[in-house]
Design a protein around this motif. Structure first.
Motif, PDB file in Angstrom:
ATOM      1  N   VAL A   1      40.199  50.105  48.484  1.00  0.00           N
ATOM      2  CA  VAL A   1      38.085  50.386  48.227  1.00  0.00           C
ATOM      3  C   VAL A   1      37.968  48.784  47.063  1.00  0.00           C
ATOM      4  O   VAL A   1      38.912  48.016  47.063  1.00  0.00           O
ATOM      5  N   LEU A   2      36.804  48.030  47.778  1.00  0.00           N
ATOM      6  CA  LEU A   2      36.501  46.798  47.138  1.00  0.00           C
ATOM      7  C   LEU A   2      36.547  46.814  45.775  1.00  0.00           C
ATOM      8  O   LEU A   2      35.777  47.662  44.983  1.00  0.00           O
ATOM      9  N   PRO A   3      37.488  45.426  45.920  1.00  0.00           N
ATOM     10  CA  PRO A   3      37.480  45.387  44.002  1.00  0.00           C
ATOM     11  C   PRO A   3      36.077  44.341  43.399  1.00  0.00           C
ATOM     12  O   PRO A   3      35.932  43.463  43.416  1.00  0.00           O
ATOM     13  N   ASN A   4      35.398  45.073  42.953  1.00  0.00           N
ATOM     14  CA  ASN A   4      33.650  44.979  42.244  1.00  0.00           C
ATOM     15  C   ASN A   4      34.088  44.393  40.917  1.00  0.00           C
ATOM     16  O   ASN A   4      33.491  43.545  40.680  1.00  0.00           O
ATOM     17  N   GLY A   5      35.328  44.537  40.120  1.00  0.00           N
ATOM     18  CA  GLY A   5      35.087  43.911  39.371  1.00  0.00           C
ATOM     19  C   GLY A   5      35.392  42.754  39.297  1.00  0.00           C
ATOM     20  O   GLY A   5      35.154  41.615  38.634  1.00  0.00           O
ATOM     21  N   VAL A   6      36.596  41.720  40.599  1.00  0.00           N
ATOM     22  CA  VAL A   6      36.054  40.717  40.756  1.00  0.00           C
ATOM     23  C   VAL A   6      34.988  39.909  41.389  1.00  0.00           C
ATOM     24  O   VAL A   6      34.830  38.882  41.009  1.00  0.00           O
ATOM     25  N   ALA A   7      34.160  40.647  42.320  1.00  0.00           N
ATOM     26  CA  ALA A   7      33.234  39.722  42.610  1.00  0.00           C
ATOM     27  C   ALA A   7      32.201  39.408  41.114  1.00  0.00           C
ATOM     28  O   ALA A   7      31.549  38.989  41.192  1.00  0.00           O
ATOM     29  N   CYS A   8      31.943  40.469  40.129  1.00  0.00           N
ATOM     30  CA  CYS A   8      30.689  40.416  38.906  1.00  0.00           C
ATOM     31  C   CYS A   8      31.812  39.592  38.072  1.00  0.00           C
ATOM     32  O   CYS A   8      30.859  38.493  38.177  1.00  0.00           O
ATOM     33  N   VAL A   9      33.336  39.434  37.906  1.00  0.00           N
ATOM     34  CA  VAL A   9      33.755  37.918  37.141  1.00  0.00           C
ATOM     35  C   VAL A   9      32.579  36.441  38.449  1.00  0.00           C
ATOM     36  O   VAL A   9      33.719  36.101  37.547  1.00  0.00           O
ATOM     37  N   ALA A  10      34.078  36.794  39.637  1.00  0.00           N
ATOM     38  CA  ALA A  10      33.407  35.434  40.268  1.00  0.00           C
ATOM     39  C   ALA A  10      31.524  35.268  39.704  1.00  0.00           C
ATOM     40  O   ALA A  10      31.336  34.255  40.124  1.00  0.00           O
ATOM     41  N   SER A  11      30.344  36.368  39.319  1.00  0.00           N
ATOM     42  CA  SER A  11      29.252  35.745  39.463  1.00  0.00           C
ATOM     43  C   SER A  11      29.246  35.245  38.470  1.00  0.00           C
ATOM     44  O   SER A  11      28.336  34.129  38.665  1.00  0.00           O
ATOM     45  N   ALA A  12      29.575  35.775  37.127  1.00  0.00           N
ATOM     46  CA  ALA A  12      29.703  35.443  36.225  1.00  0.00           C
ATOM     47  C   ALA A  12      30.279  33.776  35.912  1.00  0.00           C
ATOM     48  O   ALA A  12      28.480  33.335  35.344  1.00  0.00           O
ATOM     49  N   LEU A  13      30.719  33.563  36.109  1.00  0.00           N
ATOM     50  CA  LEU A  13      31.761  32.591  36.730  1.00  0.00           C
ATOM     51  C   LEU A  13      30.539  30.953  36.902  1.00  0.00           C
ATOM     52  O   LEU A  13      30.284  29.898  36.754  1.00  0.00           O
ATOM     53  N   ALA A  14      30.725  31.816  38.393  1.00  0.00           N
ATOM     54  CA  ALA A  14      29.719  30.894  39.071  1.00  0.00           C
ATOM     55  C   ALA A  14      28.235  30.447  38.971  1.00  0.00           C
ATOM     56  O   ALA A  14      27.594  29.686  38.599  1.00  0.00           O
ATOM     57  N   ALA A  15      27.985  31.257  38.003  1.00  0.00           N
ATOM     58  CA  ALA A  15      26.318  31.391  37.351  1.00  0.00           C
ATOM     59  C   ALA A  15      26.472  30.141  35.782  1.00  0.00           C
ATOM     60  O   ALA A  15      25.526  29.513  36.044  1.00  0.00           O
TER      61      ALA A  15
END
Length: 487
Positions: free
Chosen positions: A28-42
């Motif tokens: 299962v792709l870790p969708n939540g990690v990607a969401c947090v990564a995008s928010a911190l990068a933004a």
């Protein structure tokens, strides 16, 4: 822990680590990690993501990554406490603890923040168990950004919604500020899965690509943790933005099939229709699926829209085909509506995976036979069935209160050690024997324990390599025969 106010004149450097390594029946792709990564990068942070799913030695890989990245902040995602399977149990938090220990040793001055769906289920007890500096429960995007900002500015974190921390002083109590429910999901950055994760590798191993159209739930299923994790009520995404995300996945990673991972895809039905219509207008040629489809909200208009958008099959969370059990489970529908949903799905030309639970409150030999009779009927029409024995008891759920009243669990039990509810009206050994006998005559019937077969991941990977149409559970009969032959 490092003073984040002295981070070389820049915002803190962040390493996000996904600890989930479960690959059965598919990764299962870790969708939540990607969401947090995008928010911190933004927010301007230097963000790196380490996904441990396919690593042979997760502990060594995590330690090496921490030494190389020299992070100021390490965010660790814990997706599940366990696999919720009483027959083939796997407990995930010990492995997460080992990874955390390696990260702590490799980067002793970094602030360690944990999050993931597991912390929405048991925030305080899991915080204490894993011994992290902070934890985030609920939506991770805003809470993680606010927490890192506060730490970098040496500001108090007491008022950051969704944060678990220790009070000042040695041996101080654990404090938890309940998560806020951010209504505007559209204001959050896109998850941008292909930016942070090896999407192609997941697809080669049979994994589906997750997309959310909403968060939250309005149903009152007694066993479910969705209300704890995502909140009560629905927070809906703009259907056009959902279609944008799928179009971007198609462009960035060649994605041709996505999985809607909402608590219930088809509720509210008007929003589900709008999502399907937005996708259909784009002509994206992307297959769609969900295993979170409730019989409580099925209309012909919805099913037509789903077909036009790209659905060929769906997973129906029926849980039982007996009225007494459905009532005790709080499912929000009865067997009459269940059968009407089946008829509508048949007319729409969609195949179904019917998902059941055996042994819940009110279950007896007679109610179980009602469910098996319905399952037999559906499999004769070409559908498949997936069944789990026993219900995992999670803290804060209605099932937890039922178990307390029945004396199944102690009041001081944190429930971090996997604990299951099984109806007193049934004998576990006899029930499993009955189900195994039923399975022997129905190749398209799968125990949750069967999905842990060492052969199944190879079969799903082969199906992906051969580009067989998804969802792969449609080949359950073939998979089961091959798995049993090898065994």
């Amino acid at each position: 822990m490092r003073d984040l106010t002295n981070t070389r004149g820049t915002k803190p450097r962040v390493l996000l680590v996904s600890t989930n390594r479960e690959r059965a029946p598919q990764p299962v792709l870790p969708n939540g990690v990607a969401c947090v990564a995008s928010a911190l990068a933004a927010d301007g942070h230097d963000v790196r993501v380490l996904d441990l799913c396919f690593e042979r030695d997760a502990v060594t890989t995590a330690a090496n990554a921490a030494r190389t990245a020299r992070p100021d902040v390490i965010g660790v995602s814990v997706r599940n406490i366990d696999n919720s399977d009483s027959i083939a149990l796997r407990h995930y938090t010990p492995e997460a603890a080992a990874v955390l220990g390696a990260l702590r040793a490799a980067a002793p001055e970094a602030a360690i923040i944990a999050g993931g769906a597991a912390f929405g289920v048991a925030p305080e007890s899991l915080f204490a168990e894993l011994g992290v500096d902070y934890a985030v429960a609920g939506d991770g995007e805003r809470a993680s950004v606010q927490l890192v900002r506060a730490l970098a500015g040496a500001k108090p974190v007491d008022n950051v919604p969704g944060v678990v921390r220790k009070s000042a002083g040695p041996g101080g109590p654990i404090s938890f500020t309940p998560p806020g429910e951010d209504a505007d999901l559209d204001a959050l950055p896109s998850a941008s899965l292909a930016r942070w994760l090896d999407v192609a590798r997941y697809q080669r191993h049979g994994g589906t690509v997750p997309v959310q159209t909403k968060r939250g739930c309005v149903f009152k299923c007694v066993y479910c943790t969705y209300r704890n994790v995502e909140g009560w009520g629905y927070r809906l995404r703009d259907p056009e933005l959902v279609a944008d995300e799928i179009a971007q996945l198609r462009l960035d990673a060649g994605v041709r099939h996505v999985d809607f991972v909402d608590s219930t895809f088809n509720s509210p039905p008007g929003h589900a229709i709008a999502v399907c219509e937005a996708i259909a207008r784009r002509g994206l040629s992307v297959g769609l699926e969900t295993t979170n489809f409730t019989p409580a909200a099925v209309s012909d208009d919805l099913l037509v829209a789903m077909r036009h958008a790209g659905f060929t099959a769906l997973g129906v969370t029926a849980e039982s085909a007996s009225d007494p059990v459905l009532h005790r489970l709080g499912k929000g529908f009865d067997t009459a509506r269940l059968r009407e949903a089946a008829r509508r799905i048949d007319r729409a030309g969609l195949r179904s995976l019917w998902i059941f639970l055996a042994g819940g409150p009110g279950e007896t030999d007679a109610t179980l036979e009602e469910t098996l009779a319905f399952a037999d009927e559906r499999m004769r029409r070409g559908d498949s069935v997936y069944l789990t024995v026993g219900l995992r008891i999670y803290p804060g759920t209605t099932l937890h209160r039922i178990a307390l009243d029945e004396g199944t669990v102690a009041r001081d039990d944190t429930l971090l050690a996997p604990t299951f509810y099984f109806s007193r009206e049934l004998h576990l050994g006899a029930t499993v024997a009955r189900l195994r006998g039923f399975a022997a005559g129905h190749p398209r019937f799968m125990f949750s324990a069967d999905s842990r077969s060492v052969v199944l991941p190879y079969l799903t990977r082969l199906a992906s390599a051969l580009r067989l149409p998804r969802p792969h559970w449609r080949y359950m009969g073939i998979f089961q025969r091959l798995a049993r032959a090898v065994a």
